[in-house]
Design an enzyme around this catalytic site. Sequence first.
Site, PDB file in Angstrom:
ATOM      1  N   ARG A 212       1.604  87.343  56.361  1.00 36.75           N
ATOM      2  CA  ARG A 212       0.300  86.727  56.587  1.00 36.75           C
ATOM      3  C   ARG A 212       0.406  85.216  56.450  1.00 36.75           C
ATOM      4  NH1 ARG A 212      -0.272  89.360  51.513  1.00 36.75           N
ATOM      5  NH2 ARG A 212      -0.446  87.932  49.719  1.00 36.75           N
ATOM      6  N   GLU A 286       2.874  91.653  44.681  1.00 34.49           N
ATOM      7  CA  GLU A 286       2.466  90.835  43.541  1.00 34.49           C
ATOM      8  C   GLU A 286       1.236  91.389  42.822  1.00 34.49           C
ATOM      9  OE1 GLU A 286       0.184  89.074  47.057  1.00 34.49           O
ATOM     10  OE2 GLU A 286       2.041  90.202  46.705  1.00 34.49           O
ATOM     11  N   GLY A 317      -7.574  83.213  51.614  1.00 37.71           N
ATOM     12  CA  GLY A 317      -7.652  82.330  50.457  1.00 37.71           C
ATOM     13  C   GLY A 317      -8.729  82.748  49.471  1.00 37.71           C
ATOM     14  N   ASP A 319      -9.556  85.503  47.691  1.00 35.06           N
ATOM     15  CA  ASP A 319      -9.213  86.822  47.164  1.00 35.06           C
ATOM     16  C   ASP A 319      -9.601  86.892  45.678  1.00 35.06           C
ATOM     17  OD1 ASP A 319      -7.241  84.821  46.933  1.00 35.06           O
ATOM     18  OD2 ASP A 319      -5.630  86.266  46.719  1.00 35.06           O
ATOM     19  N   GLU A 503      -7.570  75.725  37.704  1.00 33.68           N
ATOM     20  CA  GLU A 503      -7.634  76.235  39.076  1.00 33.68           C
ATOM     21  C   GLU A 503      -9.055  76.309  39.615  1.00 33.68           C
ATOM     22  OE1 GLU A 503      -6.151  80.330  41.332  1.00 33.68           O
ATOM     23  OE2 GLU A 503      -6.671  80.357  39.208  1.00 33.68           O
TER      24      GLU A 503
END
Length: 570
Positions: A212, A286, A317, A319, A503
């Site tokens: 992806r 992951e 992006g 998720d 983040e």
Amino acid sequence: MIPPEIRRSVLLQKAIKLALAGTLLTFASFSATAADPSSDTETPQPPDILLGPLFNDVQNAKLFPDQKTFADAIPNSDPLMILADYRMQRNQSGFDLRHFVDVNFTLPKAGEKYVPPAGQSLREHIDGLWPVLTRSTKNVEKWDSLLPLPESYVVPGGRFREIYYWDSYFTMLGLAESGHWDKVADMVANFGYEIDAWGHIPNGNRTYYLSRSQPPFFAFMIELLAQHEGDDALKEYLPQLQKEYAYWMEGVETLQPGQQNQRVVKLEDGSVLNRYWDDRDTPRPESWVEDIATAKSNPNRPATEIYRDLRSAAASGWDFSSRWMDNPQQLSTIRTTTIVPVDLNALLYQLEKTLARASAAAGDRAEASQYDALANARQKAIEMHLWNNKEGWYADYDLQNNKIRDQLTAAALFPLYVNAAAKDRAVKVAAAAQAHLLQPGGLATTSVKSGQQWDAPNGWAPLQWVAAEGLQNYGQDDVAMEVTWRFLTNVQHTYDREKKLVEKYDVSSTGTGGGGGEYPLQDGFGWTNGVTLKMLDLICPQEKPCDSVPSTRPASLSATPTKTPSAATQ
């Protein structure tokens, strides 16, 4: 830097579809160096294919708190030999799976905790972090899931030990603001290399990300580099821009109205738009256990369908987010592949406009006109299908129900960001964002509290930047200032308390990092650093720059976007 002849090499798409469809193929080793993206190089296989039942058993045993740990582990010998040993030993009395892993794999090292010097301002802290977050992986171990890159790069931080596609643009904004144009050029070169090697920019430089991409910001990266290097950057990377566009539009020529193929969609009226898509329909290496659990929680849907939609949300992006779900409280109702996202199509509009500009810079006016025509057609499709007239904002289109979705998200600002919005609609979007998304600590991603990280109360640096710049593009400076000031205050208060940037942030107040999602809050953090530097220079005049957020709110922003407005804003 990569020689131009390598950057411009015309490569065939690899046999990725077969290798990444879930079939266990005989492992073909690849040169673990970033010297030459040769078309003879086999696409490296992700660890779930390389290790088959061993990978599944280790992840299901939950030997590590983070599923990404084993996905990033390096086999110490040929994986086929390790797998054979495992099959021979696993049923023996006293077999210890963790011991087997420790003997046969090198686990990723825990990053050393960075302790910044005392008394640093926000700007000093960020400038000091650039070397801490810089990595160089020109060579990697033979069976490493990490993909080599020819130049150094800046990682986000925390568990994110590799380069990420869309993160990197916002990181680059900060690097440029700090004067590190060499690092910007190196990172652009890496992405150009990846396009030549794989036919697209993967989610990140890991084998398990090859199936992806992510939000296509490569055109923005080239435009940023062109601010420093002029049109030479546009001409140099025109071949890679063309290849990325071909990746997103693959299969469009065979589509009939009402059909979709991978990343491209043709609506009933013939309008062509795009969606997010992952070539695989298996659990993400992951997040292996989490994905399996999600699929099992909804036995009424095929597991492969859920896996594909989870993976495609990772490609977006976002998720994860209620944006992709039928039931915001149930992740297994996710259906990313049946949704046409407004932000993705705004970004592809920008890619088409950049291709037109780059083609003109290269002297090909005819090709430039073709790309302009494609951009104009997409803009009309956005206005026709991705505008919710009842609500008064841009939104996503629902392919399953053949209608515009009602939910307001921060993605509604993307048409403003790329200058693709009609003026009257931009004013309505600004009002909606101010009324429904603007919070004390910045712009919320959505107004839904689902427990997912791309929902309320979280706010993310890239979406703050997109909103602030998009609003300025249309003269909505007061709302742009509110977004900028509130988010910067949040970042400053959190830094004052914890001496780090994170983040994501909880925007329901100031001074708290965000929560939710699949993993603990990460610090570092690449895109927050970049956006913070840009915003500091927006609120303080050039003749009197500020190193921290001032105690009093300025009357206005000191700079305006440098993009040339498109016809839509006239």
